[in-house]
Design an enzyme around this catalytic site. Structure first.
Site, PDB file in Angstrom:
ATOM      1  N   ARG A 100       4.985  -5.837  -8.023  1.00 27.69           N
ATOM      2  CA  ARG A 100       4.389  -5.922  -6.693  1.00 27.69           C
ATOM      3  C   ARG A 100       3.634  -4.669  -6.218  1.00 27.69           C
ATOM      4  NH1 ARG A 100       5.813  -1.934  -4.024  1.00 27.69           N
ATOM      5  NH2 ARG A 100       7.928  -1.537  -3.283  1.00 27.69           N
ATOM      6  N   ASN A 118       3.063 -10.987 -16.277  1.00 29.58           N
ATOM      7  CA  ASN A 118       4.387 -11.143 -15.653  1.00 29.58           C
ATOM      8  C   ASN A 118       4.306 -12.097 -14.449  1.00 29.58           C
ATOM      9  OD1 ASN A 118       7.272 -10.152 -15.331  1.00 29.58           O
ATOM     10  ND2 ASN A 118       6.451  -9.610 -13.326  1.00 29.58           N
ATOM     11  N   THR A 144       0.756 -12.295  -0.482  1.00 28.16           N
ATOM     12  CA  THR A 144       0.522 -11.113   0.337  1.00 28.16           C
ATOM     13  C   THR A 144      -0.722 -11.288   1.195  1.00 28.16           C
ATOM     14  OG1 THR A 144      -0.566  -8.957   0.069  1.00 28.16           O
ATOM     15  CG2 THR A 144      -0.071 -10.116  -1.924  1.00 28.16           C
ATOM     16  N   SER A 179      -7.005  -5.426  -5.726  1.00 22.99           N
ATOM     17  CA  SER A 179      -6.426  -4.802  -6.927  1.00 22.99           C
ATOM     18  C   SER A 179      -6.061  -5.919  -7.905  1.00 22.99           C
ATOM     19  CB  SER A 179      -5.159  -4.014  -6.586  1.00 22.99           C
ATOM     20  OG  SER A 179      -4.091  -4.913  -6.315  1.00 22.99           O
ATOM     21  N   TYR A 181      -3.183  -6.425  -9.018  1.00 29.78           N
ATOM     22  CA  TYR A 181      -1.947  -7.003  -8.485  1.00 29.78           C
ATOM     23  C   TYR A 181      -2.269  -8.087  -7.456  1.00 29.78           C
ATOM     24  CZ  TYR A 181       1.360  -7.477  -4.657  1.00 29.78           C
ATOM     25  OH  TYR A 181       2.120  -8.000  -3.651  1.00 29.78           O
ATOM     26  N   HIS A 182      -3.116  -7.746  -6.473  1.00 27.35           N
ATOM     27  CA  HIS A 182      -3.436  -8.737  -5.441  1.00 27.35           C
ATOM     28  C   HIS A 182      -4.105  -9.961  -6.062  1.00 27.35           C
ATOM     29  CE1 HIS A 182      -2.972  -5.112  -2.795  1.00 27.35           C
ATOM     30  NE2 HIS A 182      -2.340  -6.005  -2.058  1.00 27.35           N
ATOM     31  N   LYS A 185      -1.721 -12.514  -7.287  1.00 21.06           N
ATOM     32  CA  LYS A 185      -1.178 -13.361  -6.215  1.00 21.06           C
ATOM     33  C   LYS A 185      -2.146 -14.499  -5.898  1.00 21.06           C
ATOM     34  CE  LYS A 185       2.561 -11.080  -4.925  1.00 21.06           C
ATOM     35  NZ  LYS A 185       3.888 -11.661  -5.065  1.00 21.06           N
ATOM     36  N   ARG A 241       6.909   5.144   3.574  1.00 20.50           N
ATOM     37  CA  ARG A 241       6.508   6.381   2.908  1.00 20.50           C
ATOM     38  C   ARG A 241       6.284   7.505   3.930  1.00 20.50           C
ATOM     39  NH1 ARG A 241       3.672   8.150  -1.626  1.00 20.50           N
ATOM     40  NH2 ARG A 241       1.509   8.413  -1.045  1.00 20.50           N
ATOM     41  N   THR A 253       0.327  11.337   4.245  1.00 23.97           N
ATOM     42  CA  THR A 253      -0.830  11.125   3.362  1.00 23.97           C
ATOM     43  C   THR A 253      -1.648   9.913   3.833  1.00 23.97           C
ATOM     44  OG1 THR A 253       0.609   9.817   1.948  1.00 23.97           O
ATOM     45  CG2 THR A 253       0.296  12.111   1.316  1.00 23.97           C
ATOM     46  N   TYR A 255      -4.933   7.875   3.642  1.00 26.05           N
ATOM     47  CA  TYR A 255      -6.024   7.764   2.676  1.00 26.05           C
ATOM     48  C   TYR A 255      -7.364   7.633   3.416  1.00 26.05           C
ATOM     49  CZ  TYR A 255      -2.383   6.712  -0.830  1.00 26.05           C
ATOM     50  OH  TYR A 255      -1.283   6.763  -1.658  1.00 26.05           O
TER      51      TYR A 255
HETATM   52  N1  LIG Z   1       7.489  -4.861  -0.129  1.00 22.19           N
HETATM   53  C1  LIG Z   1       6.440  -5.239   0.561  1.00 22.19           C
HETATM   54  O1  LIG Z   1       5.998  -4.555   1.485  1.00 22.19           O
HETATM   55  C2  LIG Z   1       5.760  -6.552   0.243  1.00 22.19           C
HETATM   56  C3  LIG Z   1       4.637  -6.915   0.995  1.00 22.19           C
HETATM   57  C4  LIG Z   1       4.006  -8.125   0.724  1.00 22.19           C
HETATM   58  C5  LIG Z   1       4.471  -8.943  -0.285  1.00 22.19           C
HETATM   59  N2  LIG Z   1       5.557  -8.557  -1.024  1.00 22.19           N
HETATM   60  C6  LIG Z   1       5.991  -9.452  -2.094  1.00 22.19           C
HETATM   61  O2  LIG Z   1       7.380  -9.700  -1.994  1.00 22.19           O
HETATM   62  C7  LIG Z   1       7.953  -9.782  -3.304  1.00 22.19           C
HETATM   63  C8  LIG Z   1       9.115  -8.804  -3.407  1.00 22.19           C
HETATM   64  O3  LIG Z   1       8.647  -7.479  -3.172  1.00 22.19           O
HETATM   65  P1  LIG Z   1       9.662  -6.261  -3.218  1.00 22.19           P
HETATM   66  O4  LIG Z   1       9.064  -5.176  -2.427  1.00 22.19           O
HETATM   67  O5  LIG Z   1      10.997  -6.759  -2.911  1.00 22.19           O
HETATM   68  O6  LIG Z   1       9.546  -5.865  -4.773  1.00 22.19           O
HETATM   69  P2  LIG Z   1      10.664  -5.186  -5.732  1.00 22.19           P
HETATM   70  O7  LIG Z   1       9.927  -4.577  -6.857  1.00 22.19           O
HETATM   71  O8  LIG Z   1      11.579  -4.344  -4.930  1.00 22.19           O
HETATM   72  O9  LIG Z   1      11.480  -6.470  -6.234  1.00 22.19           O
HETATM   73  C9  LIG Z   1      10.974  -7.389  -7.154  1.00 22.19           C
HETATM   74  C10 LIG Z   1      12.136  -7.852  -8.035  1.00 22.19           C
HETATM   75  O10 LIG Z   1      11.653  -8.844  -8.954  1.00 22.19           O
HETATM   76  C11 LIG Z   1      12.190  -8.594 -10.228  1.00 22.19           C
HETATM   77  N3  LIG Z   1      11.261  -9.147 -11.232  1.00 22.19           N
HETATM   78  C12 LIG Z   1       9.972  -8.782 -11.468  1.00 22.19           C
HETATM   79  N4  LIG Z   1       9.459  -9.516 -12.468  1.00 22.19           N
HETATM   80  C13 LIG Z   1      10.427 -10.370 -12.873  1.00 22.19           C
HETATM   81  C14 LIG Z   1      10.503 -11.373 -13.880  1.00 22.19           C
HETATM   82  N5  LIG Z   1       9.464 -11.633 -14.688  1.00 22.19           N
HETATM   83  N6  LIG Z   1      11.651 -12.083 -14.026  1.00 22.19           N
HETATM   84  C15 LIG Z   1      12.730 -11.819 -13.225  1.00 22.19           C
HETATM   85  N7  LIG Z   1      12.705 -10.866 -12.250  1.00 22.19           N
HETATM   86  C16 LIG Z   1      11.573 -10.154 -12.080  1.00 22.19           C
HETATM   87  C17 LIG Z   1      12.320  -7.073 -10.298  1.00 22.19           C
HETATM   88  O11 LIG Z   1      13.299  -6.657 -11.261  1.00 22.19           O
HETATM   89  C18 LIG Z   1      12.724  -6.718  -8.872  1.00 22.19           C
HETATM   90  O12 LIG Z   1      14.119  -6.656  -8.704  1.00 22.19           O
HETATM   91  C19 LIG Z   1       6.839  -9.483  -4.302  1.00 22.19           C
HETATM   92  O13 LIG Z   1       6.330 -10.687  -4.831  1.00 22.19           O
HETATM   93  C20 LIG Z   1       5.791  -8.809  -3.451  1.00 22.19           C
HETATM   94  O14 LIG Z   1       4.516  -9.039  -3.948  1.00 22.19           O
HETATM   95  C21 LIG Z   1       6.210  -7.382  -0.788  1.00 22.19           C
END
Ligand SMILES: NC(=O)c1ccc[n+]([C@@H]2O[C@H](COP(=O)([O-])OP(=O)(O)OC[C@H]3O[C@@H](n4cnc5c(N)ncnc54)[C@H](O)[C@@H]3O)[C@@H](O)[C@H]2O)c1
Length: 382
Positions: A100, A118, A144, A179, A181-182, A185, A241, A253, A255
């Site tokens: 993410r 992934n 997102t 990006s 990543y985006h 999604k 952060r 920081t 940007y």
């Molecule tokens: N944190 C944010 O601010 C935010 C904002 C918008 C969207 N999101 C979305 O919410 C979701 C969770 O974000 P987060 O911040 O909790 O991320 P994170 O990295 O803390 O948690 C993601 C979890 O998914 C697991 N994972 C990843 N790939 C995997 C796979 N192939 N099989 C099994 N497990 C897998 C990882 O081990 C991890 O524990 C993501 O999809 C992210 O895009 C997060």
């Protein structure tokens, strides 16, 4: 309901799994723990000392008497995924389990490929697994707000009605992500929409804003239940952060010009939004899109709020504009709709001095764990 939380060892997933368990749902976590592995590879660490998942779950059971089942494995491994679903038989799958971080996906070709394979393959496997095993199961998928980019018109919730050459249609809202990543999604959203159309699956795509905060009622119960809190240049997100930078006396920081405006929400609202989506499933064949954020802020606004809140508790906080490592507009129009979750009962926790105060105090408590070398961004978009 029986709810499978994929990615339940992560920041949003852990808080959500405990919250849903506490509200009486039967919850299981599925996670490959790959995020802990990526942290180790990049030599970054969460501010908070997170316990191993088995210990976390044991502590939850000891404190509440509630059991959360655990499936450790990768959703890109289809037979593992199918076996887990056959065993747990969820009514709803909440899918957080992706790579993410935008900077992670922009490190180099390998990280872009890793992110997209992934995320896109994992999500596609879930769609097939639901179709084959549990066609009535509701998929709640984390997308997102970054999928939309920053168009010069209002952002609707998923769909826009367009009149063109005298004809009218309601179409998916255009996506201009910033990006690889985006982009992953956006690819996920297209695959889910197609699966709903051709197979009649039911899905909710939650276009989530940037999440801030660390404590929920459940994760605050005990040190062993503590949630992760990222501050490094790859996984750390705005506001969390900034609070950690303020706590260690590092200039904030910002940007470039800092006019980048984004949707944000408190982690206590993330867990509630998921509960709302789970309790109100999409219809069979419906691809539903909610914009999951509660307020809009520019990055400069956030920095100023942290500076003020820091001053109130005796921290001297400086704000630095640094070269923007990303390719993005630094001043732009941004107005996104977010009424659907509110109509279903969300009562937002708006960003307040008390939240900033508690986040700053929390960051100060763990500041000894911060590696200051990991604060500045090292990944550039070009
Ligand atoms: N944190 C944010 O601010 C935010 C904002 C918008 C969207 N999101 C979305 O919410 C979701 C969770 O974000 P987060 O911040 O909790 O991320 P994170 O990295 O803390 O948690 C993601 C979890 O998914 C697991 N994972 C990843 N790939 C995997 C796979 N192939 N099989 C099994 N497990 C897998 C990882 O081990 C991890 O524990 C993501 O999809 C992210 O895009 C997060």
């Amino acid at each position: 309901m029986r709810v499978l939380v994929i990615g339940g060892d992560g920041y949003c997933g852990w808080a959500t799994a405990l919250y849903l368990s506490n509200r009486g749902h039967d919850v299981a976590i599925l996670d490959s723990l790959v995020r802990r592995h990526w942290d180790a590879q990049l030599q970054v660490n969460t501010l908070t000392p997170i316990a191993p998942i088995q210990q976390r779950l044991q502590r939850w059971h000891d404190l509440t008497g509630k059991t959360i089942d655990l499936f450790i494995g990768d959703i890109c491994d289809y037979s593992f995924l199918i076996n887990s679903l056959q065993q747990f038989k969820p009514d709803a799958i909440v899918h957080f389990g992706e790579q993410r971080s935008a900077p992670f996906s922009m490190i180099d070709r390998e990280h872009a490929v890793l992110t997209q394979s992934n995320n896109v393959i994992g999500n596609l496997n879930i769609l097939y697994a639901i179709k084959e095993e549990l066609p009535d199961c509701h998929l709640v998928k984390l997308g997102t707000m970054g999928e939309y980019g920053t168009p010069n018109i209002d952002i609707e919730e998923g769909y826009i009605t367009i009149e063109h050459n005298g004809r009218k249609d309601t179409l998916p809202y255009p996506k201009q992500p910033g990006s690889f990543y985006h982009l992953s999604k956006v690819h996920d959203s297209h695959n889910i929409q197609f699966a709903c159309k051709v197979w009649g699956l039911r899905a909710t795509d939650l276009n989530q804003g940037i999440v801030y905060g660390v404590l929920t009622e459940e994760t605050g119960m005990d040190e062993l239940l503590i949630n992760r809190l990222d501050y490094d240049g790859v996984f750390g997100t705005a506001l969390n952060r900034f609070c950690i930078q303020a706590a260690i006396g590092h200039p904030l920081t910002v940007y470039g010009a800092g006019g980048q405006t984004r949707g944000l929400l408190d982690i206590r609202d993330t867990v509630r939004c998921i509960e709302i989506a789970v309790n109100n499933p999409a219809e069979a064949g419906e691809f539903r899109v909610f914009n999951q954020f509660t307020e809009l802020f520019s990055i400069a606004d956030l920095a100023h709020k942290v500076k003020e809140a820091g001053a109130a508790i005796g921290l001297k906080v400086e704000i630095n504009s640094i070269d923007n490592p990303r390719v993005e507009l630094e001043e732009h129009y941004f107005n996104a709709k977010n009424t659907k979750l509110i109509d279903l009962g969300l009562q937002p926790h708006y960003l307040s001095d008390s939240l900033l105060d508690s986040l700053l105090n929390f960051a100060t408590k763990y500041k000894g764990r911060v590696d200051a070398n990991e604060i500045l961004p090292k990944v550039k978009w070009k």
